[in-house]
Scaffold this motif. Structure first.
Motif, mmCIF file in Angstrom:
data_model
loop_
_atom_site.group_PDB
_atom_site.id
_atom_site.type_symbol
_atom_site.label_atom_id
_atom_site.label_comp_id
_atom_site.label_asym_id
_atom_site.label_seq_id
_atom_site.Cartn_x
_atom_site.Cartn_y
_atom_site.Cartn_z
ATOM 1 N N UNK A 289 0.870 -1.179 0.000
ATOM 2 C CA UNK A 289 0.000 0.000 0.000
ATOM 3 C C UNK A 289 0.908 1.230 0.000
ATOM 4 N N UNK A 290 1.134 1.873 1.135
ATOM 5 C CA UNK A 290 2.140 2.930 1.196
ATOM 6 C C UNK A 290 3.534 2.289 1.275
ATOM 7 N N UNK A 291 4.494 2.745 0.468
ATOM 8 C CA UNK A 291 5.835 2.144 0.538
ATOM 9 C C UNK A 291 6.666 2.647 1.710
ATOM 10 N N UNK A 292 6.551 3.936 2.024
ATOM 11 C CA UNK A 292 7.412 4.530 3.046
ATOM 12 C C UNK A 292 6.810 5.836 3.550
ATOM 13 N N UNK A 293 7.309 6.301 4.681
ATOM 14 C CA UNK A 293 6.914 7.594 5.241
ATOM 15 C C UNK A 293 8.158 8.455 5.376
ATOM 16 N N UNK A 294 7.978 9.781 5.306
ATOM 17 C CA UNK A 294 9.120 10.693 5.307
ATOM 18 C C UNK A 294 9.027 11.701 6.444
ATOM 19 N N UNK A 295 10.191 12.068 6.969
ATOM 20 C CA UNK A 295 10.308 13.124 7.978
ATOM 21 C C UNK A 295 11.711 13.713 7.839
ATOM 22 N N UNK A 296 12.021 14.696 8.652
ATOM 23 C CA UNK A 296 13.400 15.174 8.696
ATOM 24 C C UNK A 296 13.810 15.372 10.148
ATOM 25 N N UNK A 297 15.092 15.245 10.383
ATOM 26 C CA UNK A 297 15.623 15.314 11.737
ATOM 27 C C UNK A 297 15.429 16.729 12.291
ATOM 28 N N UNK A 298 14.791 16.797 13.455
ATOM 29 C CA UNK A 298 14.507 18.103 14.074
ATOM 30 C C UNK A 298 15.781 18.729 14.655
ATOM 31 N N UNK A 299 16.583 17.932 15.328
ATOM 32 C CA UNK A 299 17.844 18.404 15.902
ATOM 33 C C UNK A 299 18.781 17.208 16.032
ATOM 34 N N UNK A 300 20.077 17.477 16.119
ATOM 35 C CA UNK A 300 21.051 16.396 16.208
ATOM 36 C C UNK A 300 20.714 15.446 17.357
ATOM 37 N N UNK A 301 20.788 14.148 17.086
ATOM 38 C CA UNK A 301 20.669 13.153 18.147
ATOM 39 C C UNK A 301 21.387 11.882 17.707
ATOM 40 N N UNK A 302 21.697 11.031 18.665
ATOM 41 C CA UNK A 302 22.337 9.759 18.349
ATOM 42 C C UNK A 302 21.375 8.621 18.656
ATOM 43 N N UNK A 303 21.441 7.585 17.829
ATOM 44 C CA UNK A 303 20.596 6.398 18.001
ATOM 45 C C UNK A 303 21.322 5.195 17.430
ATOM 46 N N UNK A 304 21.379 4.118 18.200
ATOM 47 C CA UNK A 304 22.051 2.894 17.769
ATOM 48 C C UNK A 304 23.496 3.165 17.346
ATOM 49 N N UNK A 305 24.106 4.182 17.960
ATOM 50 C CA UNK A 305 25.493 4.492 17.654
ATOM 51 C C UNK A 305 25.692 5.362 16.434
ATOM 52 N N UNK A 306 24.582 5.839 15.818
ATOM 53 C CA UNK A 306 24.669 6.687 14.632
ATOM 54 C C UNK A 306 24.242 8.113 14.970
ATOM 55 N N UNK A 307 24.874 9.081 14.326
ATOM 56 C CA UNK A 307 24.523 10.481 14.514
ATOM 57 C C UNK A 307 23.543 10.917 13.434
ATOM 58 N N UNK A 308 22.359 11.328 13.864
ATOM 59 C CA UNK A 308 21.348 11.878 12.964
ATOM 60 C C UNK A 308 21.464 13.395 13.007
ATOM 61 N N UNK A 309 21.845 14.005 11.885
ATOM 62 C CA UNK A 309 22.096 15.437 11.858
ATOM 63 C C UNK A 309 20.832 16.224 11.518
ATOM 64 N N UNK A 310 20.682 17.345 12.166
ATOM 65 C CA UNK A 310 19.521 18.222 11.969
ATOM 66 C C UNK A 310 19.267 18.478 10.483
ATOM 67 N N UNK A 311 17.989 18.379 10.097
ATOM 68 C CA UNK A 311 17.584 18.687 8.732
ATOM 69 C C UNK A 311 17.710 17.545 7.749
ATOM 70 N N UNK A 312 18.205 16.376 8.180
ATOM 71 C CA UNK A 312 18.408 15.261 7.244
ATOM 72 C C UNK A 312 17.083 14.573 6.923
ATOM 73 N N UNK A 313 16.804 14.416 5.632
ATOM 74 C CA UNK A 313 15.637 13.668 5.193
ATOM 75 C C UNK A 313 15.755 12.230 5.670
ATOM 76 N N UNK A 314 14.658 11.688 6.229
ATOM 77 C CA UNK A 314 14.660 10.323 6.746
ATOM 78 C C UNK A 314 13.419 9.586 6.264
ATOM 79 N N UNK A 315 13.603 8.382 5.749
ATOM 80 C CA UNK A 315 12.503 7.573 5.237
ATOM 81 C C UNK A 315 12.353 6.324 6.094
ATOM 82 N N UNK A 316 11.123 6.039 6.500
ATOM 83 C CA UNK A 316 10.801 4.822 7.229
ATOM 84 C C UNK A 316 10.153 3.833 6.271
#
Length: 416
Positions: A289-316
């Protein structure tokens, strides 16, 4: 020290996403042996994620936001501009509460009655026809259901055109050329028409019943106590109409499941309401049905040892999460019984998004989808008899949205 994301090399992979469709993220998840990786899409860095843990972090509003994420081609076709999908924080919660207020027990019961009536009317017509294409017919049925339930007045002679216009909005976002422009034109025309209805409601010339979408959205006030701009109100009314018409895709896959798994049809003929719901949920999990959902990183944070930088497009990855071997036993086997012990997690089963209904970005229309699908399933199994002639019932995991190629042709339809 942060881990380096597994990264897909190259200048941009937007065309690869279009070529691979629903399998774009699962293919790379497999090759990287990782639930998260980095790539470039639409000329920018992008992070792709899959799985229950990824869904849980993706719907954390302190870490991700939706404003400014959807590309213009999606806003001009699928979503509309300035709709609830593009909001964050208090503005989103306030607008979302408007949609959730439509999902009362009495309104959902009314939806069931409307759906049953429209299927009865359609099947009487089909008895007089040599054959039908279920997808085309289902779009019209869903359009009638949507308009009646939402309080939107439309003439019978206009239903077919309106159904095609609403369908064009979700059939065209990833298309190129004429089909994409068809979706844009359709949205522009329908928004203008619905905005006129909103004006009539506000002026007292049109009086849809209280509790209907047209009434509630037309008279809804924002956090500043002002009516929504007429165009925005029209977008939100369409956010009720369009997703209901899109249920025609699920109706097609429901018919496909009945055909491909005849033992399920036998069970459904004597099944209780619980099994009907399990079957519907499995259709929603199993088919695309829907393939994926999109958001962008609100502010820098780390998760699972990775750095998610503010403003980065992210697809679930929605489709991949619903087929994740870590979450589902034999996910490529159609098995409604898997939902008999399901714990109703908001992050493992996400065909229409995950998270919380009231506070988050999970689709409010999921309630509507399930109600309509259960009634429709009952009609296909217990209220009509039909034959499926030889046809191409295959469906693509590349084309988005995916629809069985023949549209499911039915012949010799008879009411039981």
């Amino acid at each position: 020290m942060m881990n380096q994301f597994p990264r897909e090399e190259g200048l941009d992979h937007s065309l690869n996403l279009l070529r691979e469709g629903y399998m774009y993220i699962p293919n790379r998840k497999k090759s990287f042996a990782s639930n998260v990786f980095e790539t470039r899409l639409l000329g920018q860095n992008a992070i792709c994620m899959s799985g229950e843990k990824a869904a849980e972090i993706f719907y954390d509003e302190e870490k991700f936001m939706r404003n400014g994420v959807a590309p213009k081609r999606l806003q001009k076709t699928l979503f509309g501009e300035e709709g609830v999908q593009t909001l964050d924080d208090a503005a989103h919660r306030h607008r979302k509460s408007m949609f959730m207020a439509l999902m009362t027990k009495s309104r959902l019961e009314a939806l069931q009655d409307i759906t049953e009536k429209q299927w009865r009317l359609a099947t009487r017509k089909w008895e007089q026809m040599e054959q039908i294409v279920l997808y085309d017919e289902a779009k019209e049925i869903m359009c009638r259901i949507a308009c009646v339930w939402a309080g939107v007045p439309v003439e019978e002679g206009e239903i077919k055109e309106l159904a095609e216009q609403l369908a064009a909005m979700f059939e065209s976002p990833t298309a190129l050329g004429p089909q994409h422009w068809k979706g844009r034109r359709a949205r522009k025309q329908v928004e203008k028409w619905v905005e006129g209805l909103v004006d009539q409601v506000r002026e007292g010339h049109l009086n849809p019943a209280e509790g209907t979408a047209l009434h509630e959205i037309s008279l809804h006030k924002d956090l500043e106590g002002e009516y929504l701009e007429g165009r925005v109100a029209a977008v939100e009314v369409i956010n009720i109409l369009r997703p209901i018409v899109a249920i025609a895709i699920y109706i097609n896959f429901t018919a496909l499941a009945i055909h491909h798994y005849p033992e399920q049809k036998e069970k459904l003929e004597t099944a209780d309401a619980k099994y009907f719901q399990m079957f519907v949920q499995e259709v929603r999990r199993f088919y695309p049905f829907f393939p994926m959902a999109a958001a962008k990183v609100r502010k820098d944070f780390s998760w699972e040892g990775y750095l998610f930088k503010e403003g980065t497009l992210t697809l679930l990855d929605l489709y991949g999460t619903n087929h994740d071997t870590e979450l589902w036993d034999n996910p490529d086997i159609f098995n409604p019984y898997r939902f008999s012990g399901w714990d109703k997690s908001p992050f493992d089963f996400i065909p229409q998004g995950g998270g919380d209904y009231m506070m988050g970005h999970r689709c409010a229309g999921e309630f509507v989808t399930i109600e309509i699908m259960e009634v429709s399933l009952n009609f296909l199994v217990n209220n009509i008899m039909y034959q499926l002639p030889e046809q191409d019932l295959s469906y693509s995991l590349v084309t988005m949205p995916s629809i069985p190629k023949s549209g499911v042709i039915m012949r010799d339809i008879r009411v039981k």
